[in-house]
Design a protein around this motif. Structure first.
Motif, PDB file in Angstrom:
ATOM      1  N   THR A 224      33.315  57.784  43.750  1.00 51.87           N
ATOM      2  CA  THR A 224      33.434  59.150  44.284  1.00 51.87           C
ATOM      3  C   THR A 224      32.621  60.176  43.500  1.00 51.87           C
ATOM      4  OG1 THR A 224      35.363  59.589  42.901  1.00 51.87           O
ATOM      5  CG2 THR A 224      35.768  58.706  45.116  1.00 51.87           C
ATOM      6  N   ARG A 225      31.878  59.749  42.476  1.00 51.07           N
ATOM      7  CA  ARG A 225      31.134  60.704  41.640  1.00 51.07           C
ATOM      8  C   ARG A 225      32.056  61.773  41.054  1.00 51.07           C
ATOM      9  NH1 ARG A 225      25.648  60.269  41.992  1.00 51.07           N
ATOM     10  NH2 ARG A 225      24.882  58.883  43.632  1.00 51.07           N
TER      11      ARG A 225
ATOM     12  N   ARG B   4      29.055  64.276  33.963  1.00 52.96           N
ATOM     13  CA  ARG B   4      29.782  63.771  35.121  1.00 52.96           C
ATOM     14  C   ARG B   4      29.911  62.252  35.005  1.00 52.96           C
ATOM     15  NH1 ARG B   4      29.319  66.616  40.004  1.00 52.96           N
ATOM     16  NH2 ARG B   4      29.071  64.639  41.101  1.00 52.96           N
TER      17      ARG B   4
ATOM     18  N   LEU C 207      25.755  53.563  33.377  1.00 54.96           N
ATOM     19  CA  LEU C 207      24.430  53.001  33.147  1.00 54.96           C
ATOM     20  C   LEU C 207      24.202  51.773  34.021  1.00 54.96           C
ATOM     21  CD1 LEU C 207      24.658  53.250  29.279  1.00 54.96           C
ATOM     22  CD2 LEU C 207      23.165  54.633  30.722  1.00 54.96           C
TER      23      LEU C 207
ATOM     24  N   GLN D  57      22.251  54.579  41.741  1.00 54.19           N
ATOM     25  CA  GLN D  57      22.615  55.831  42.402  1.00 54.19           C
ATOM     26  C   GLN D  57      22.934  55.631  43.883  1.00 54.19           C
ATOM     27  OE1 GLN D  57      23.188  58.770  41.232  1.00 54.19           O
ATOM     28  NE2 GLN D  57      22.248  58.873  39.220  1.00 54.19           N
TER      29      GLN D  57
ATOM     30  N   LEU E 292      26.792  54.378  43.256  1.00 51.53           N
ATOM     31  CA  LEU E 292      27.609  55.528  42.860  1.00 51.53           C
ATOM     32  C   LEU E 292      27.817  56.414  44.086  1.00 51.53           C
ATOM     33  CD1 LEU E 292      25.913  56.370  39.449  1.00 51.53           C
ATOM     34  CD2 LEU E 292      28.235  55.509  39.786  1.00 51.53           C
ATOM     35  N   GLY E 293      29.050  56.817  44.317  1.00 55.19           N
ATOM     36  CA  GLY E 293      29.341  57.663  45.471  1.00 55.19           C
ATOM     37  C   GLY E 293      29.460  56.898  46.768  1.00 55.19           C
TER      38      GLY E 293
ATOM     39  N   ARG F 277      28.268  54.816  29.218  1.00 54.85           N
ATOM     40  CA  ARG F 277      28.067  55.468  27.922  1.00 54.85           C
ATOM     41  C   ARG F 277      29.429  55.787  27.329  1.00 54.85           C
ATOM     42  NH1 ARG F 277      24.462  60.416  29.570  1.00 54.85           N
ATOM     43  NH2 ARG F 277      26.445  61.440  29.227  1.00 54.85           N
TER      44      ARG F 277
ATOM     45  N   ALA G 273      29.536  73.412  44.796  1.00 50.68           N
ATOM     46  CA  ALA G 273      28.641  73.824  43.721  1.00 50.68           C
ATOM     47  C   ALA G 273      27.431  74.462  44.362  1.00 50.68           C
ATOM     48  CB  ALA G 273      28.203  72.635  42.862  1.00 50.68           C
TER      49      ALA G 273
ATOM     50  N   TYR H  16      25.843  73.904  34.896  1.00 55.32           N
ATOM     51  CA  TYR H  16      24.557  73.223  34.772  1.00 55.32           C
ATOM     52  C   TYR H  16      23.502  74.305  34.562  1.00 55.32           C
ATOM     53  CZ  TYR H  16      27.400  69.742  37.214  1.00 55.32           C
ATOM     54  OH  TYR H  16      28.406  68.898  37.574  1.00 55.32           O
TER      55      TYR H  16
ATOM     56  N   HIS I 196      31.498  69.051  45.339  1.00 53.77           N
ATOM     57  CA  HIS I 196      30.908  68.824  44.016  1.00 53.77           C
ATOM     58  C   HIS I 196      31.510  67.607  43.323  1.00 53.77           C
ATOM     59  CE1 HIS I 196      31.223  69.370  39.581  1.00 53.77           C
ATOM     60  NE2 HIS I 196      29.938  69.622  39.695  1.00 53.77           N
ATOM     61  N   HIS I 197      32.809  67.317  43.566  1.00 56.52           N
ATOM     62  CA  HIS I 197      33.387  66.135  42.909  1.00 56.52           C
ATOM     63  C   HIS I 197      34.591  65.543  43.630  1.00 56.52           C
ATOM     64  CE1 HIS I 197      35.591  69.511  40.967  1.00 56.52           C
ATOM     65  NE2 HIS I 197      36.600  68.689  40.963  1.00 56.52           N
ATOM     66  N   HIS I 198      35.017  66.091  44.746  1.00 53.08           N
ATOM     67  CA  HIS I 198      36.134  65.476  45.481  1.00 53.08           C
ATOM     68  C   HIS I 198      35.663  64.357  46.405  1.00 53.08           C
ATOM     69  CE1 HIS I 198      39.284  68.937  45.002  1.00 53.08           C
ATOM     70  NE2 HIS I 198      39.128  68.217  43.923  1.00 53.08           N
ATOM     71  N   ALA I 199      34.395  64.310  46.711  1.00 50.48           N
ATOM     72  CA  ALA I 199      33.778  63.277  47.557  1.00 50.48           C
ATOM     73  C   ALA I 199      33.941  63.600  49.047  1.00 50.48           C
ATOM     74  CB  ALA I 199      34.284  61.883  47.238  1.00 50.48           C
TER      75      ALA I 199
END
Lengths: 547, 547
Positions: free
Chosen positions: B214-215, B226, B232, B259, B262-263, B277, B420, B457, B499-502
């Protein structure tokens, strides 16, 4: 906006000659067996015969002229020749041999997105491959004019897409057209007090679109980020449509379309514009050199900086061999003077490793970051060399490709390759690749194989190798064999096949090992959807179906 | 490794009740018209009837039991019920109404990658949809058990994928299985002196795989990044194969497969592990509050920090309304005491905006960063409130969803939404969305609409809105209308839809505006290739063909 620089001369780099510094020439003579007498200058233009254009009488040519204007479509040999190859060592060997087996059948220069889209539609309909062409600086065959299964190929030059479209100073963003070269982009941004901070060695000729299409990393990537970090939004004109990514600071709207287009190397379409992060021009410029007796100490120092989030904007650590070659090149002052100092010899640094660090961004706390970096370097047994080695590096930061031409004139096999890996893997990978290159390129003489770390991350770093060897009789074949062995060593030791040179033709055969068979399948599905007739840059990046 | 927490209670959050603080209850009573007498408690378990399982007698059930073991496959109603919904306000309304129209027909818990792959193959062969299920904390319908065109649907719980697979302290990397919750991951890493630093509000229950799919962005994203920055490498088990991305620090090998995954919100397959990381645990913990008389001043201050690259690890700026609600909630000490101070009133801060900043990472220069941040805040007219508001925030950082249950008990419509945008757009977008929500949710009373900036950012920031309104008779329909109007306002003003709830179900209808028709086409091509029978999480993220 400054005018586009003249294109690269057809057989090499830039528009001016440089000489091999006498110290380097002596070193190459003594150690690598390169005789300065064996000059093999670039061939005269009239030695070159191009294959005839497959489009000379084709209806497509008229159609392209209708779309872009007669002046913006060329089948002239001079124009085809400067779009016939990138600038890898193998490209340069072929050009110097007047060996132009493939050239684009035409060069077309659309002036905007609509013309670009119309060109792609016309080419898709008539089965003509399209190679997007920015500065033509690819060192992996990214602009080689391959036809794939098609009857003809055109080079689509982005040169006329050269405008700064928008500037947002509050958000520190700018929208640039893809055909702007590095200097054009910097000059246009400078009028607004801004900078992109992207300075790869190809800066003078490479373009914004090329930086995006290949995931370029500049020399100041530690401070400014890789180009793919800088890109917030973009526009891709594809044969089947258009993808526009808005420049949001971050988003959670699924898989990243932006990250699909970045690195797409012309396989999905033509990147016509990007929206990038920009920075205020700072007025700061401090570069300095340090010496380490051992490469491992230097690596530990830059790792500590990266993991402490205090990396300088530029951080380049050369190994002993690269440092030695650099000293031989420094004709007066600078590196040689500093490194030759008796004090270093006393401290066991007589075969030291040079670290150049520099700050020029507008980030706050530059003074504190400088102090912290210096403290970390001293903790890892580094010795200060002052500002002159840093200034010397800065002065010559774009010199490599000019020097390569001069070295080739004198019979040197000269090429680079690069990778990135985790800090834990770094030392073993470094040893394996250096040993492989030395072994592969040994004849009666040993090659010089130098390396630097120039892009550092909390989890690892890039390694950039340069080889200087005696060209011998079959330098192309020798380099192909050496590169293949080095690539195997990279993959065997947990490295990526490319950190910033991209895939092109040269790394195509490694993509299955790099991203897996199903990763390749995913990319192919994407390319097929955006480019159903497969005209976009065939033969690059995505391997064919058969494993 | 600590044991997985008990799942969320079937009708709400967590496993413990909380009370509405008396100050907030009074505020809601006086301003929003919420009567504390109108308690509507959660329904008793035996009020709930689930539709019968479509798989009760199906051969697939036996096959799944063969693959994963009989204990790892359940058609029991209790198990199906806790996998029947996410935790959006609309989900909670439906659960409280005992309105379980869709539930998974079975819940299956594979123990490893091979079992996961076998489950997907069996489901693909028999035409059974699969909903990957981590913590079940989605607030956008991401785990709603939709069947799509299939006859049945199973929830594939990642709960048994709960191991720390590898740690590399030198490279500060770790490989975690997808089913680890936030606390499980932190506890496992703490044994190695490491931390991930990812603390979204759902931290206690959400999983590593969910963060990646969901990023997710944590409360300390300014310091730690984020979640999509942290990842990675990863492994995706898809119906048609497996994608493995190595954890290189950076690479130029084409479009980013990482990428793409992701999401992907379960649409491409099941993320079974990620390599992330990690950082050393620092021992540093400093949180403090500041007050601004005007939201714009606070915005300018956090922008200056972000653009100067000195943002604290946590930076959260509340607007006046959110600050006022926060004061009402603070029962003693902390925010209320500090903000209620006569001194602030004298300085015009009697309706001030609270900024909480905090540092706890192992980054170097924390002292210098603190000094620089404070200087920037003062330059933008901020007034220090000391450590207690920071500590109060830290203590209650995961409290929101518990409080939401208590507020719903008392008849409050309570929900959040986020976006965002660039710094240049921020103020107009903030005004438009706040005005839209106030207008949409107004009845005889006005709603409380608060907002904070919590992820900053260089080019922009997130805006996170919270609404508190009188539930009234049709709170679901009212919220649906208000959310739709707010989403239009967001897109009209240059914001991202999330921005981050998906995306999930709730934002599906906005994806064409967000990424364009051809962006949708590209994602669909990808999903079709990795999941040819379309069993993966149907009805989420990627809109159907028809525009």
């Amino acid at each position: 906006v400054i005018a586009a620089p003249p294109p690269l001369r057809w057989w090499g780099w830039g528009d001016r000659r440089t000489e091999v510094p006498s110290g380097l020439a002596a070193l190459l003579h003594d150690e690598v067996g390169v005789g300065l007498g064996t000059s093999t200058p670039a061939p005269p233009r009239d030695a070159v015969r191009l294959p005839p254009s497959a489009l000379a009488d084709a209806p497509l040519l008229a159609e392209l002229r209708d779309i872009c204007g007669a002046d913006a479509v060329s089948v002239a040999d001079d124009s085809r020749l400067v779009h016939a190859a990138g600038r890898s060592y193998l490209d340069l060997l072929r050009l110097r041999g007047a060996d132009i087996r493939c050239a684009p059948d035409a060069v077309v220069l659309p002036a905007d997105d609509n013309e670009t889209a119309a060109v792609l539609r016309a080419c898709a309909r008539t089965g003509c491959a399209v190679v997007p062409f920015g500065g033509g600086t690819s060192v992996v065959g990214g602009v080689t004019p391959l036809r794939g299964e098609h009857g003809a190929v055109v080079a689509l030059s982005t040169r006329r897409l050269d405008s700064l479209l928008a500037v947002d100073r509050v958000s520190q963003m700018a929208t640039l057209q893809a055909g702007m070269t590095g200097p054009q982009a910097e000059a246009a941004l400078a009028e607004h007090g801004l900078t992109l901070g992207h300075f790869p060695q190809s800066f003078e000729y490479a373009t914004i679109g090329g930086f995006a299409a290949t995931r370029s990393a500049g020399q100041a990537s530690s401070g400014y980020g890789r180009f793919d970090d800088m890109v917030l939004g973009l526009r891709l004109v594809a044969p089947s449509g258009e993808i526009v990514v808005a420049g949001h600071p971050a988003t959670a709207t699924g898989p990243s379309i932006r990250q699909l287009v970045l690195g797409s190397e012309g396989r999905l379409g033509v990147i016509t514009e990007v929206t990038v992060r920009v920075r205020r021009r700072s007025g700061v410029s401090r570069y300095e050199g340090w010496s380490f007796a051992h490469f491992d100490d230097g690596v530990a120092a830059v790792r500590a900086m990266a993991q402490g989030r205090v990396t300088p904007d530029v951080a380049r650590l050369s190994d002993q061999e690269e440092t030695r070659v650099g000293m031989a090149m420094a004709q007066r002052g600078g590196v040689a003077e500093a490194l030759g100092h008796r004090y270093l010899r006393m401290r066991g640094h007589d075969r030291g490793c040079l670290l150049v660090i520099g700050w020029d961004s507008d980030a706050l706390l530059t003074g504190a970051r400088q102090a912290e970096s210096r403290a970390l370097i001293r903790r890892h047994h580094g010795i200060p060399l002052g500002a002159s080695p840093g200034r010397a590096w800065l002065r010559q930061r774009f010199r490599g490709p000019y020097l390569r031409d001069a070295l080739m004139d004198t019979g040197v096999l000269v090429e680079t390759l690069e990778t990135a890996t985790s800090w834990a893997n770094l030392s073993a990978l470094y040893d394996a690749v250096a040993a492989t290159l030395r072994q592969q390129l040994r004849d009666e003489f040993s090659p010089l194989v130098g390396c630097h770390v120039s892009h550092v991350y909390p989890s690892g770093a890039s390694l950039y190798f340069t080889v200087l060897a005696h060209a011998g009789e079959h330098p192309g074949a020798r380099w192909i064999a050496a590169k293949a062995a080095a690539c195997d060593a990279i993959l065997d030791h947990g490295g990526t096949i490319t950190h910033h040179h991209a895939v092109g033709v040269d790394h195509l055969g490694y993509m299955r090992r790099e991203i897996g068979a199903d990763g390749v399948v995913a990319l192919r599905a994407l390319a097929t959807r955006l480019d159903p007739s497969g005209i976009m840059n065939p033969g690059k990046l995505i391997p064919d179906d058969a494993p």
